[in-house]
Structures are given as structure tokens and as C-alpha cells.
Design a protein around this motif. Structure first.
Motif, PDB file in Angstrom:
ATOM      1  N   ILE A  17       7.974  57.255  93.090  1.00  0.00           N
ATOM      2  CA  ILE A  17       6.924  56.493  93.033  1.00  0.00           C
ATOM      3  C   ILE A  17       6.401  56.221  94.412  1.00  0.00           C
ATOM      4  O   ILE A  17       7.306  55.937  95.129  1.00  0.00           O
ATOM      5  N   GLU A  18       5.328  56.273  94.327  1.00  0.00           N
ATOM      6  CA  GLU A  18       4.536  56.220  95.704  1.00  0.00           C
ATOM      7  C   GLU A  18       4.443  54.644  96.539  1.00  0.00           C
ATOM      8  O   GLU A  18       4.124  53.986  95.691  1.00  0.00           O
ATOM      9  N   LYS A  20       3.559  52.106  99.878  1.00  0.00           N
ATOM     10  CA  LYS A  20       2.603  52.452 101.118  1.00  0.00           C
ATOM     11  C   LYS A  20       3.373  51.308 101.883  1.00  0.00           C
ATOM     12  O   LYS A  20       4.104  50.422 101.510  1.00  0.00           O
ATOM     13  N   GLU A  39       4.744  49.130  96.213  1.00  0.00           N
ATOM     14  CA  GLU A  39       4.294  50.210  95.521  1.00  0.00           C
ATOM     15  C   GLU A  39       2.724  50.325  95.587  1.00  0.00           C
ATOM     16  O   GLU A  39       1.909  49.409  95.355  1.00  0.00           O
ATOM     17  N   ALA A  40       2.204  51.643  95.563  1.00  0.00           N
ATOM     18  CA  ALA A  40       0.924  51.762  95.677  1.00  0.00           C
ATOM     19  C   ALA A  40       0.120  51.317  94.507  1.00  0.00           C
ATOM     20  O   ALA A  40      -1.236  50.843  94.775  1.00  0.00           O
ATOM     21  N   SER A  41       0.725  51.404  93.270  1.00  0.00           N
ATOM     22  CA  SER A  41      -0.063  50.975  91.962  1.00  0.00           C
ATOM     23  C   SER A  41       0.275  49.576  91.592  1.00  0.00           C
ATOM     24  O   SER A  41      -0.132  49.348  90.447  1.00  0.00           O
ATOM     25  N   SER A  42       1.117  48.662  92.254  1.00  0.00           N
ATOM     26  CA  SER A  42       1.449  47.487  91.700  1.00  0.00           C
ATOM     27  C   SER A  42       2.122  46.684  92.920  1.00  0.00           C
ATOM     28  O   SER A  42       1.839  47.003  94.071  1.00  0.00           O
ATOM     29  N   ASP A  43       2.445  45.452  92.889  1.00  0.00           N
ATOM     30  CA  ASP A  43       3.077  44.350  93.572  1.00  0.00           C
ATOM     31  C   ASP A  43       4.510  44.611  94.043  1.00  0.00           C
ATOM     32  O   ASP A  43       4.878  43.738  95.005  1.00  0.00           O
TER      33      ASP A  43
END
Length: 178
Positions: A17-18, A20, A39-43
Motif C-alpha cells: 500500500i502506498e 506518503k 496512506e496515499a488514498s486514505s487517512d
């Protein structure tokens, strides 16, 4: 350097999982630096406690501070560049006995090479090479269980820990001073 086939030591395929970098801060209880990944797509947040020197290396790159001489991670980047080797990604692969493990993935003329690393060093190198940062789903599930149990004695409950991480604001994440 070791091969990474279908997951380190596990034999199974790990989902990556990507993440940042959300920021760098000091743990108010231990006064240790923490790099906070999001996580790049969530909190979803993943705090990783790091050493002071590694935190400095990460902070220098986040703040785009040039040093008069190359720091260790700049040296590694320079060596890789001269050898025409590219960092393709870094992956936080394991959490064992409250210690995180990572791999740096390199492309050397089409050949994939993996190098064992501390996550802090891998993150410092990823920042310098603009490489993506990944965390396996296994590490995320272990981290959720581990941080809740290991910190619950210092904080009231796992819910308090989760709230503490969720309520971090930009000012908190900028509190790390070099």
C-alpha cells in the motif's frame, strides 16, 4: 542484499500500500523522533519511531536544506546515480518485536535488486530519489495491534492512541527541530 520473491520470509504474496510522509514530530512521552506516514488514498497513519540522526536526514530533505558536504544518504544517491542504478521503491516489509524492517528496490540495468534497510534510512533515500514508499498490509495489521498494546500502558487506551494520531495537526508535525 537478498532476494524478495513473494514476501520476505513468509512465502506468501504481500499486498503493498502506498504511503506518503505526513510529517516528522517528537514523541511527547519519550522525546524520540517519529516519522508519520499516511496512506496515499486514505487517512490511515503509521508512526515509525526513528533515531535522531535518521530523523535529521529526513528533516533536511523535507525542508530542502542543502548541506555543504554530502550526507550519508546523499552519498548513497550519488553512488547509485554514477552506477546507473535507480531506486524504484522502498517497502516497509516487516514488524517484529516492535522493530520495523524495510527493503530498498533497485533497478540495475533491468535487474531487480533488493537491499535490506532500516525504514528510516530507506525513507531518507526515497525522499532524495523521489521514489514511492510502500507498506505491506501485514505490517499495517501488526502495527495496529502492536501500537495499541505497547502504548496502552502509557496512554489510557488504544482509542486514545488512535485519537492522538488522528488529531495531529500541521503544527504538531513541524515540532521536530534539527
Amino acid at each position: 542484499i537478498r532476494p524478495f520473491k513473494n514476501g520476505p520470509r513468509s512465502g506468501g504474496v504481500m499486498k503493498e500500500i502506498e504511503f506518503k510522509i505526513k510529517g516528522l514530530m517528537m514523541d511527547p512521552l519519550t522525546n524520540s523522533p517519529i516519522v508519520v506516514l499516511q496512506e496515499a488514498s486514505s487517512d490511515t497513519l503509521l508512526p515509525i519511531w526513528v533515531g535522531i540522526f535518521e530523523a535529521n536526514a529526513i528533516a533536511l530533505q523535507i525542508e530542502k536544506v542543502d548541506t555543504p558536504r554530502p550526507m550519508t544518504h546523499d552519498l548513497i544517491k550519488g553512488l547509485l546515480t554514477h552506477l546507473d542504478v535507480k531506486v524504484t521503491k522502498i517497502v516497509v516489509t516487516e514488524l517484529k518485536e516492535n522493530t520495523f524492517y524495510a527493503l530498498i528496490f533497485l533497478d540495475a540495468g533491468g535487474k531487480v535488486i533488493t537491499v535490506d534497510s532500516r525504514p528510516s534510512d530507506a525513507i531518507a533515500l526515497a525522499l532524495r530519489t523521489d521514489s514511492p514508499i510502500f507498506v505491506t498490509d501485514d505490517v499495517l495489521s501488526k502495527s495496529a495491534n502492536s501500537s495499541a498494546s505497547s502504548l496502552s500502558s502509557e496512554r489510557s487506551s488504544p482509542e486514545d492512541i488512535k485519537k492522538w494520531l488522528e488529531n495531529l495537526n500541521p503544527e504538531d508535525l513541524g515540532k521536530y527541530k534539527m
